[in-house]
Design an enzyme around this catalytic site. Structure first.
Site, PDB file in Angstrom:
ATOM      1  N   ASP A 115       0.864  -1.173   0.000  1.00 36.43           N
ATOM      2  CA  ASP A 115       0.000   0.000   0.000  1.00 36.43           C
ATOM      3  C   ASP A 115       0.904   1.227   0.000  1.00 36.43           C
ATOM      4  O   ASP A 115       1.370   1.674   1.046  1.00 36.43           O
ATOM      5  CB  ASP A 115      -0.911  -0.008   1.238  1.00 36.43           C
ATOM      6  CG  ASP A 115      -1.872   1.176   1.246  1.00 36.43           C
ATOM      7  OD1 ASP A 115      -1.789   2.030   0.338  1.00 36.43           O
ATOM      8  OD2 ASP A 115      -2.696   1.244   2.172  1.00 36.43           O
TER       9      ASP A 115
ATOM     10  N   TRP B 213       7.884  -5.439   7.681  1.00 31.61           N
ATOM     11  CA  TRP B 213       6.937  -6.500   8.010  1.00 31.61           C
ATOM     12  C   TRP B 213       6.946  -7.462   6.841  1.00 31.61           C
ATOM     13  O   TRP B 213       7.470  -7.141   5.773  1.00 31.61           O
ATOM     14  CB  TRP B 213       5.548  -5.946   8.277  1.00 31.61           C
ATOM     15  CG  TRP B 213       4.845  -5.362   7.092  1.00 31.61           C
ATOM     16  CD1 TRP B 213       5.088  -4.145   6.519  1.00 31.61           C
ATOM     17  CD2 TRP B 213       3.795  -5.950   6.336  1.00 31.61           C
ATOM     18  NE1 TRP B 213       4.251  -3.944   5.470  1.00 31.61           N
ATOM     19  CE2 TRP B 213       3.446  -5.030   5.330  1.00 31.61           C
ATOM     20  CE3 TRP B 213       3.104  -7.171   6.416  1.00 31.61           C
ATOM     21  CZ2 TRP B 213       2.431  -5.294   4.402  1.00 31.61           C
ATOM     22  CZ3 TRP B 213       2.094  -7.421   5.496  1.00 31.61           C
ATOM     23  CH2 TRP B 213       1.769  -6.484   4.508  1.00 31.61           C
TER      24      TRP B 213
ATOM     25  N   ASP C  28       9.964  -0.020   3.400  1.00 34.53           N
ATOM     26  CA  ASP C  28       9.762   1.300   2.829  1.00 34.53           C
ATOM     27  C   ASP C  28      11.126   1.919   2.568  1.00 34.53           C
ATOM     28  O   ASP C  28      12.102   1.609   3.241  1.00 34.53           O
ATOM     29  CB  ASP C  28       8.948   2.185   3.776  1.00 34.53           C
ATOM     30  CG  ASP C  28       7.489   1.726   3.862  1.00 34.53           C
ATOM     31  OD1 ASP C  28       7.041   1.027   2.931  1.00 34.53           O
ATOM     32  OD2 ASP C  28       6.823   2.048   4.853  1.00 34.53           O
TER      33      ASP C  28
ATOM     34  N   ASN D 226       0.320  -2.699   6.710  1.00 37.20           N
ATOM     35  CA  ASN D 226       0.972  -1.791   5.755  1.00 37.20           C
ATOM     36  C   ASN D 226       0.503  -0.348   5.887  1.00 37.20           C
ATOM     37  O   ASN D 226       0.852   0.493   5.060  1.00 37.20           O
ATOM     38  CB  ASN D 226       0.787  -2.302   4.310  1.00 37.20           C
ATOM     39  CG  ASN D 226      -0.667  -2.282   3.863  1.00 37.20           C
ATOM     40  OD1 ASN D 226      -1.511  -1.619   4.461  1.00 37.20           O
ATOM     41  ND2 ASN D 226      -0.966  -3.007   2.782  1.00 37.20           N
ATOM     42  N   ASP D 227      -0.298  -0.059   6.926  1.00 36.29           N
ATOM     43  CA  ASP D 227      -0.697   1.334   7.169  1.00 36.29           C
ATOM     44  C   ASP D 227       0.387   2.099   7.906  1.00 36.29           C
ATOM     45  O   ASP D 227       0.546   3.309   7.719  1.00 36.29           O
ATOM     46  CB  ASP D 227      -1.983   1.391   8.012  1.00 36.29           C
ATOM     47  CG  ASP D 227      -3.187   0.879   7.255  1.00 36.29           C
ATOM     48  OD1 ASP D 227      -3.202   0.992   6.009  1.00 36.29           O
ATOM     49  OD2 ASP D 227      -4.099   0.332   7.900  1.00 36.29           O
TER      50      ASP D 227
END
Lengths: 178, 384, 178, 384
Positions: free
Chosen positions: A77, A102, A121, A149-150
């Site tokens: 995301d 993660w 990221d 993924n937030d």
């Protein structure tokens, strides 16, 4: 547990290059949590198309690492680093890989295997803004951070906590692929 | 000419006719001022534009659901959380700045914005631990009496900060053993959601330090059917929807959380068709009317962030669906965020994935207005 | 010179509310420069439509202060404050009017007069991003700052130099309207 | 299976046939790395995205005109100027930051970005006077030998700073009596454009302080026909186009500016049809080929910022138009910015008002690629 040993070995090797010892341990912690939770269910194809669809991604499979439908991105995301000067497993020049991460499991249609991938990221520059991708297969809310993924996984990068884009790195086969 | 007009008023028109045909007087000079907000009204909404393509420039946009006017903008920095004070007079923004925009020294901060002037009146600098994640009601939250302000930390170790919004100071940091977010209840209780499906509730003392903590029974199963962290305010607490459409109403009015019987948004036919809630703010509740509005779509596993193609309305007493509004009929894109005003003529705000915000009569479902492009990515909407 | 005296009086009054003595003097300096340069030519209608057209604004006149075609905006290049919580002559709540400014002349079709307007920016918040308007009647490059809309007129606002939106304030009749 | 495959290689296939039919080996584990830029090529372009709707997040995007890849991003802060060092190894960004994003302490700075790593290696903090305006070649400019870096100041009083890009220090500030921007020539000369249509040329001493200054004759009339400040590099200086299409080529190779005879882009028919140059970067010149490319549109007074509906190509020797490319035929929106590479197989980059960047064969006008949405507002493009 063979593949899990392998998994730790790979992930620690790949991450050690870029991260302090402390953060490598943090990472292994994350992966350990995540690996223990890898579901044994087969991947639900229909759901994938659905998930990507509202964000305007093409339906079905893709061999293009610049496409949201590329198999490794099943729970990305954010912006695809492969559209930002990086690749599906490398950060763009001048950015820094997040020391923590993660992991998830994605199904590779080419060999019909499930792989454990690490979602990192790339940090230290503002939003890439290109190739936004929003797929969430087996993604969980933030009370399960090892599957979420937030969260901005640049969070632990101090002065480089800005989020730029996301990568997906193969760590090894998933248990379900044995 | 003035004297002529004067005479005209008093005497006859005849003598002035030619002069009256002369052009009107020039427009007067104007004075540059700063606009003040019109008197408050219940149909105002605070829309968080995450500005995802330029995320260091997030902002909260104040929009009026009656006049359809944009009333002003509150800066929100990078990957913010925000909330309104119980009296509605203050917007608190929890955010992060870097000394050189994209890089440089990181500063986490909570900013206090006066909702009448839209200017920052105070700030509290935080340890660099602020939870950087999607905005919810629980990234930043006030105690019922505004004595405390709670801010969620994730490093990824989970904890929260207790702030004093009167003295603008940090009172304490409380470890939450992996449980996340700050769900406020009463003057001194904070609950956090745990991976085990339980709520950890910490009770604070007068100084804002931990007095006690207790773990609830599990109320959901994170493996089988996780709940969205986007809790929806109810009359006695918050409702949490699950990915599969179960409704978990949590009563936080007592010393410890109590759980109402779980019910489902879906009947057998709905389930067969694969309907699910989804989005960044999946539902809204009108407390007085006891109505729940949910953004629904058809999809499978992994579609929990997909916007709704329909809005469904439920009666919280009967648990029956009382209305179903297909958005295509309103020519609206999929809806990712919902909010409803709490007055007797409520308005439902629906933010689409294309960043338009629809103004809908919550009683009838009639579309009143579509505000185009209210920012880049309006992901959360709040109102007093 | 009657209208010019009036002009200074108005502008100084309107600006004094918000600005230090220094900046008011600066402003008068700007306006003096600008006023001396007000052209006597009538406004070229065709050019206006053309100028606005590429930016997608409606052609022709408008009575709507939220429209780029509103007569007072004949040389506004930026976001209209009337779409940002302000009006055609007021800044949105929480922003600050630029203490310095530049002036132009716009033709009001309602009374067929040319008016001298002061273009101020509203400062201290990031881009409003709404109602972008790009009109440039008699606008000149930055070597003539008193006629230029490329400069960020929040430049002298110190810590509030961020550009948010633009207003157009009637100062008085233009000489050509006498 | 490995031993079997080994045996296979050495001996007969037969014994292994069933095993060979087994699935291929799993994909190997990958390693997370940071990409390094591919070797330089002449078709790279540095595109400034002003991000006008979120202007504190401006950025410079590095794009490859051969592979059509986005190679990386350089942060550019608020309302920036930028330029490349003469050796092409450094991107300098002159910009402004506020301690709280939209507000807070203002810091003006010049940042030195390594073009091989796209990371900031050094910065020079400036007095808070940096010219906040549209980007051009002259907001920030190097002396020919890179000894000095010049930065334009407007407060609105006009001056410029002389910086030392080796020691990362500010050497001096030089008042320009109302003339603006820093047009570099030779190792120690800076010219600024004056409202009177003249160039003010300041010559610096070894320490970067003013040694002398001289004012040129007027070369344009700001009332009758102003020139765009977006000068275009030529073999001996810069060409300045006027709003009405006159070409003013300025020779800066001598101690003082010399002006080539003025010529026009327009013949009588063109003038009658109201053709004009327009945009934020109105033209580009291929020095070796002696070709000028201009973004042209039809319009009247006040349309100097309107993007071109056609690109016209001129021969700088004959002053004749040698090509005319209507953009509608290429399905392109109006073009606001143009840049051309300086190699023998040059590429013309054309940025549209819808933020697409077209890659065009500069020799034939053939459209090779359209890169959609290269940022929000790509207003200036540079290449070594």
């Amino acid at each position: 547990m063979r593949s899990l040993d392998k998994l730790f070995e790979n992930s620690s090797r790949s991450l050690a290059r870029h991260t302090s010892r402390r953060s490598v341990l943090a990472t292994l912690g994350q992966i350990l949590t995540g690996a223990a939770l890898v579901p044994l269910l087969p991947v639900d194809r229909s759901s994938r198309a659905q998930a990507a669809e509202p964000k305007g991604a093409a339906k079905g499979q893709s061999d293009d690492p610049k496409s949201c439908e590329y198999w490794k991105y099943c729970a990305v995301d954010g912006f695809l680093c492969s559209c930002c000067g990086g690749s599906s497993n490398s950060c763009p020049p001048g950015t820094r890989p997040s020391p923590i991460t993660w992991i998830g499991t994605c199904h590779n249609p080419a060999d019909q295997r499930d792989y454990i991938v690490s979602y990192n990221d790339c940090c230290g520059k503002t939003s890439c803004g290109n190739c936004e991708c929003n797929r969430n297969e087996r993604e969980k809310p933030m009370y399960r951070p090892s599957r979420n993924n937030d969260l901005n996984w640049c969070m632990a990068s101090g002065d480089n906590s800005n989020y730029h884009c996301s990568v997906s790195v193969i760590l090894g086969l998933s248990e379900s692929a044995k | 000419m003035k004297t002529c007009l004067l005479r005209t008023a008093l005497l006859s028109l005849a003598t002035c006719t030619p002069l009256l045909a002369a052009p009107p007087p020039p427009l007067p000079a104007e004075h540059l001022t700063v606009a003040t907000l019109p008197p408050n009204n219940p149909h105002r909404v605070y829309v968080l534009d995450e500005a995802f393509n330029n995320e260091i420039d997030s902002r909260v946009l104040l929009f009026d659901g009656d006049t359809y006017k944009r009333l002003g903008q509150i800066g929100a920095g990078f990957n913010p959380g925000f909330n309104l004070s119980p009296d509605g007079k203050t917007t608190v923004v929890g955010t992060t700045y870097f000394a050189r925009g994209s890089r440089g020294k990181r500063t986490d901060v909570v900013e206090f914005n006066d909702n009448t002037t839209l200017s920052v009146e105070h700030e509290i600098v935080l340890p660099p631990k602020r939870a950087m994640t999607l905005p919810t009601y629980f990234n930043l939250a006030f105690s019922s009496d505004s004595r405390f302000l709670y801010v969620s930390y994730v490093t990824p170790a989970a904890s929260f900060g207790v702030l004093d919004p009167a003295k603008y100071s940090v009172l304490s940091e409380i470890d939450t053993a992996g449980c996340v977010l700050t769900i406020p209840s009463g003057p001194n209780r904070v609950s956090s959601i745990c991976e085990s499906g339980r709520l950890l509730t910490v009770t604070l003392n007068e100084q804002g330090h931990e007095a006690s903590r207790a773990m609830s029974e599990p109320f959901f199963d994170a493996d089988k059917d996780p709940v969205f962290v986007q809790g929806i305010p109810t009359s006695d607490g918050y409702a949490f929807l699950s990915f599969l459409g179960e409704v978990h109403e949590v009563d936080l009015s007592g010393a410890q959380p109590a759980f109402h019987p779980v019910w489902s948004l879906l009947d057998a036919a709905d389930k067969a068709q694969g309907w699910r809630p989804g989005g960044t703010q999946v539902g809204a509740i009108h407390k007085k009317l006891g109505r729940l509005f949910v953004s629904m779509h058809r999809g499978g596993e992994g579609t929990h962030k997909a916007g709704g193609t329909e809005i469904w309305e439920f009666d919280l007493k009967t648990h029956k669906r009382v209305a179903r509004w297909p958005l295509a009929a309103l020519k609206l894109d999929a809806v990712g965020a919902l909010q409803v005003t709490q007055d007797d003529a409520p308005i439902l705000f629906a933010a689409t994935e294309k960043a338009d915000v629809a103004v809908i009569d919550a009683l009838t479902g009639r579309l009143r207005h579509v505000e185009k492009q209210l920012g880049q990515t309006p992901w959360l909407m709040m109102n007093p």
